[in-house]
Design a protein around this motif. Structure first.
Motif, mmCIF file in Angstrom:
data_model
loop_
_atom_site.group_PDB
_atom_site.id
_atom_site.type_symbol
_atom_site.label_atom_id
_atom_site.label_comp_id
_atom_site.label_asym_id
_atom_site.label_seq_id
_atom_site.Cartn_x
_atom_site.Cartn_y
_atom_site.Cartn_z
ATOM 1 N N PHE A 158 -49.440 -1.427 -19.452
ATOM 2 C CA PHE A 158 -48.724 -1.613 -18.200
ATOM 3 C C PHE A 158 -47.399 -2.352 -18.353
ATOM 4 O O PHE A 158 -46.685 -2.551 -17.361
ATOM 5 N N ALA A 159 -47.053 -2.759 -19.559
ATOM 6 C CA ALA A 159 -45.810 -3.520 -19.755
ATOM 7 C C ALA A 159 -44.583 -2.730 -19.342
ATOM 8 O O ALA A 159 -43.569 -3.312 -18.933
ATOM 9 N N THR A 160 -44.636 -1.390 -19.444
ATOM 10 C CA THR A 160 -43.479 -0.561 -19.083
ATOM 11 C C THR A 160 -43.112 -0.716 -17.612
ATOM 12 O O THR A 160 -41.957 -0.482 -17.236
ATOM 13 N N TYR A 161 -44.063 -1.091 -16.785
ATOM 14 C CA TYR A 161 -43.783 -1.271 -15.358
ATOM 15 C C TYR A 161 -43.178 -2.642 -15.062
ATOM 16 O O TYR A 161 -42.803 -2.925 -13.927
ATOM 17 N N TYR A 162 -43.104 -3.474 -16.089
ATOM 18 C CA TYR A 162 -42.577 -4.826 -15.923
ATOM 19 C C TYR A 162 -41.471 -5.095 -16.941
ATOM 20 O O TYR A 162 -41.473 -6.108 -17.639
ATOM 21 N N GLY A 163 -40.540 -4.158 -17.034
ATOM 22 C CA GLY A 163 -39.389 -4.318 -17.927
ATOM 23 C C GLY A 163 -39.756 -4.317 -19.394
ATOM 24 O O GLY A 163 -39.094 -4.973 -20.193
ATOM 25 N N ASN A 164 -40.808 -3.563 -19.759
ATOM 26 C CA ASN A 164 -41.276 -3.505 -21.159
ATOM 27 C C ASN A 164 -41.552 -4.897 -21.731
ATOM 28 O O ASN A 164 -41.334 -5.144 -22.911
ATOM 29 N N SER A 165 -42.035 -5.768 -20.884
ATOM 30 C CA SER A 165 -42.315 -7.143 -21.307
ATOM 31 C C SER A 165 -43.771 -7.478 -21.026
ATOM 32 O O SER A 165 -44.207 -7.474 -19.864
ATOM 33 N N ILE A 166 -44.501 -7.775 -22.083
ATOM 34 C CA ILE A 166 -45.895 -8.199 -21.907
ATOM 35 C C ILE A 166 -45.948 -9.554 -21.206
ATOM 36 O O ILE A 166 -46.868 -9.826 -20.432
ATOM 37 N N TYR B 122 -53.136 -4.318 -12.214
ATOM 38 C CA TYR B 122 -52.402 -3.062 -12.395
ATOM 39 C C TYR B 122 -51.189 -3.049 -11.467
ATOM 40 O O TYR B 122 -51.211 -3.681 -10.409
ATOM 41 N N PRO B 123 -50.131 -2.330 -11.829
ATOM 42 C CA PRO B 123 -48.962 -2.234 -10.946
ATOM 43 C C PRO B 123 -49.231 -1.285 -9.795
ATOM 44 O O PRO B 123 -49.916 -0.264 -9.966
ATOM 45 N N LEU C 187 -53.637 -1.000 3.880
ATOM 46 C CA LEU C 187 -54.425 -1.721 4.884
ATOM 47 C C LEU C 187 -54.962 -3.040 4.347
ATOM 48 O O LEU C 187 -55.432 -3.878 5.112
ATOM 49 N N ASN C 188 -54.911 -3.203 3.038
ATOM 50 C CA ASN C 188 -55.390 -4.436 2.410
ATOM 51 C C ASN C 188 -54.419 -5.572 2.721
ATOM 52 O O ASN C 188 -53.257 -5.533 2.303
ATOM 53 N N PRO C 189 -54.851 -6.622 3.430
ATOM 54 C CA PRO C 189 -53.921 -7.697 3.814
ATOM 55 C C PRO C 189 -53.432 -8.532 2.638
ATOM 56 O O PRO C 189 -52.442 -9.258 2.766
ATOM 57 N N LEU C 190 -54.109 -8.435 1.475
ATOM 58 C CA LEU C 190 -53.691 -9.224 0.320
ATOM 59 C C LEU C 190 -52.551 -8.554 -0.450
ATOM 60 O O LEU C 190 -51.811 -9.231 -1.167
ATOM 61 N N SER C 191 -52.401 -7.245 -0.322
ATOM 62 C CA SER C 191 -51.377 -6.521 -1.084
ATOM 63 C C SER C 191 -49.957 -7.006 -0.780
ATOM 64 O O SER C 191 -49.197 -7.295 -1.708
ATOM 65 N N PRO C 192 -49.549 -7.102 0.507
ATOM 66 C CA PRO C 192 -48.186 -7.592 0.764
ATOM 67 C C PRO C 192 -47.974 -9.031 0.311
ATOM 68 O O PRO C 192 -46.863 -9.403 -0.073
ATOM 69 N N ILE C 193 -49.037 -9.836 0.322
ATOM 70 C CA ILE C 193 -48.919 -11.221 -0.139
ATOM 71 C C ILE C 193 -48.651 -11.250 -1.639
ATOM 72 O O ILE C 193 -47.761 -11.967 -2.126
ATOM 73 N N ILE C 194 -49.414 -10.451 -2.396
ATOM 74 C CA ILE C 194 -49.233 -10.396 -3.848
ATOM 75 C C ILE C 194 -47.851 -9.858 -4.197
ATOM 76 O O ILE C 194 -47.158 -10.416 -5.057
ATOM 77 N N SER D 103 -45.115 -9.864 -2.364
ATOM 78 C CA SER D 103 -44.087 -10.830 -1.988
ATOM 79 C C SER D 103 -44.025 -11.982 -2.983
ATOM 80 O O SER D 103 -42.935 -12.410 -3.410
ATOM 81 N N LEU D 104 -45.187 -12.475 -3.386
ATOM 82 C CA LEU D 104 -45.240 -13.579 -4.348
ATOM 83 C C LEU D 104 -44.649 -13.158 -5.688
ATOM 84 O O LEU D 104 -43.895 -13.916 -6.314
ATOM 85 N N ARG D 105 -44.950 -11.941 -6.131
ATOM 86 C CA ARG D 105 -44.405 -11.449 -7.393
ATOM 87 C C ARG D 105 -42.897 -11.259 -7.307
ATOM 88 O O ARG D 105 -42.170 -11.571 -8.249
ATOM 89 N N GLN D 106 -42.432 -10.734 -6.183
ATOM 90 C CA GLN D 106 -40.994 -10.514 -6.042
ATOM 91 C C GLN D 106 -40.233 -11.832 -6.124
ATOM 92 O O GLN D 106 -39.204 -11.941 -6.807
ATOM 93 N N ILE D 107 -40.745 -12.862 -5.466
ATOM 94 C CA ILE D 107 -40.086 -14.164 -5.485
ATOM 95 C C ILE D 107 -40.175 -14.799 -6.865
ATOM 96 O O ILE D 107 -39.217 -15.395 -7.356
ATOM 97 N N THR D 108 -41.327 -14.654 -7.508
ATOM 98 C CA THR D 108 -41.589 -15.344 -8.767
ATOM 99 C C THR D 108 -40.946 -14.661 -9.970
ATOM 100 O O THR D 108 -40.402 -15.329 -10.853
ATOM 101 N N LEU D 109 -40.981 -13.320 -10.003
ATOM 102 C CA LEU D 109 -40.642 -12.598 -11.232
ATOM 103 C C LEU D 109 -39.303 -11.882 -11.220
ATOM 104 O O LEU D 109 -38.718 -11.669 -12.278
ATOM 105 N N SER D 110 -38.830 -11.475 -10.052
ATOM 106 C CA SER D 110 -37.664 -10.591 -10.032
ATOM 107 C C SER D 110 -36.359 -11.292 -10.394
ATOM 108 O O SER D 110 -35.426 -10.664 -10.887
ATOM 109 N N GLY D 111 -36.274 -12.589 -10.110
ATOM 110 C CA GLY D 111 -35.006 -13.284 -10.313
ATOM 111 C C GLY D 111 -34.015 -13.041 -9.198
ATOM 112 O O GLY D 111 -32.884 -13.539 -9.233
#
Length: 268
Positions: free
Chosen positions: A62-70, A199-200, A214-221, A223-231
């Motif tokens: 799955f690293a390819t979905y995260y900028g080829n970074s493990i 998984y991505p 419909l899963n209420p946790l998906s947008p939370i995860i 959003s948290l990833r976007q703030i934490t990882l995207s820069g």
């Protein structure tokens, strides 16, 4: 004069509720970690171990979905795990909170809602001292922005709202249905497997994505990833989506709890 008396009465109720909450949270933490070596930091150790396991198994795929970074995959898995672990622990503990304190409620007049809230609050405290500092460091390293660090509060607030709403709902239902924990374990598993934890979200077929939405946790995860990882600066659309789902679930849970509360004492 009447308005002033009402305001004072409301203030006294809020103050009493807050004092009770402090006592119950302290009791919950002491009972939970009595004799424990790591104490509240067990909440950090579990996702760290699971992150290492997921990285060893899925990191290369799955690293390819995260900028080829493990490393990025590792951080993404960690953010997903802390969300699902917090949700699972908080709501499972809140589920039995009213019934477990039934004998106390039969002796002393207390606000019934204080018990599920105290369980959520105890987990918020251990999250704040265990997981949040690590998330804040990760975010600052990736984004170099204090704005992103401060923005972590919003998806975490959304998570707390969701957990509180679900906590009210399941703690009320458990009064009527004592086999609820067995069913709720299945619900938590479905929410976990349908959340982009290890998984991505991009690998999910488009036909299935509306159902996972419909899963209420998906947008939370997300959003948290976007703030934490995207820069990048926080995505307000993701933040608002997470908060909106949290508010809706809190209102739903609170409404059900209040509607059924008058029947509790006959069953406790």
């Amino acid at each position: 004069m009447t308005v002033s008396l009402k305001d004072n009465l409301n203030w006294l109720r809020v103050r009493r509720y807050w004092e009770l909450l402090q006592v119950l949270v302290s009791r919950n933490l002491k009972v939970r970690y009595r004799g424990s070596f790591l104490g509240v930091y067990w909440s950090l150790l579990n996702p760290l171990i699971m992150t290492g396991l997921y990285t060893a198994i899925f990191g290369a795929a799955f690293a390819t979905y995260y900028g080829n970074s493990i490393l990025n995959y590792m951080l993404a898995a960690f953010t997903g795990l802390v969300v699902i672990n917090f949700f699972s622990a908080s709501t499972m503990q809140a589920l039995s909170s009213v019934v477990a304190n039934g004998s106390l409620l039969n002796k002393i007049r207390l606000p019934v809602s204080i018990f599920p809230v105290s369980m959520i609050a105890a987990n918020v405290f251990q999250f704040a001292v265990g997981v949040f500092p690590l998330l804040a460091v990760m975010t600052f390293i990736n984004s170099k922005s204090l704005v992103n660090v401060l923005a972590l509060v919003f998806p975490i607030l959304a998570l707390i709202l969701v957990c509180t709403g679900i906590g009210f709902l399941v703690s009320a239902l458990y009064v009527f249905f004592r086999d609820l924990p067995y069913f709720y374990e299945l619900v938590v598993f479905v929410l976990w497997i349908s959340s982009p934890v290890f998984y991505p979200a991009a690998i999910v077929p488009k036909v299935v994505q509306p159902f996972l939405g419909l899963n209420p946790l998906s947008p939370i995860i997300e959003s948290l990833r976007q703030i934490t990882l995207s820069g990048l600066p926080p995505d307000l659309g993701l933040v608002w989506g997470a908060l909106l789902s949290g508010i809706i679930i809190l209102l739903l849970g609170w409404t059900c709890f209040q509607l059924w509360r008058h029947q509790f004492m006959d069953l406790l």
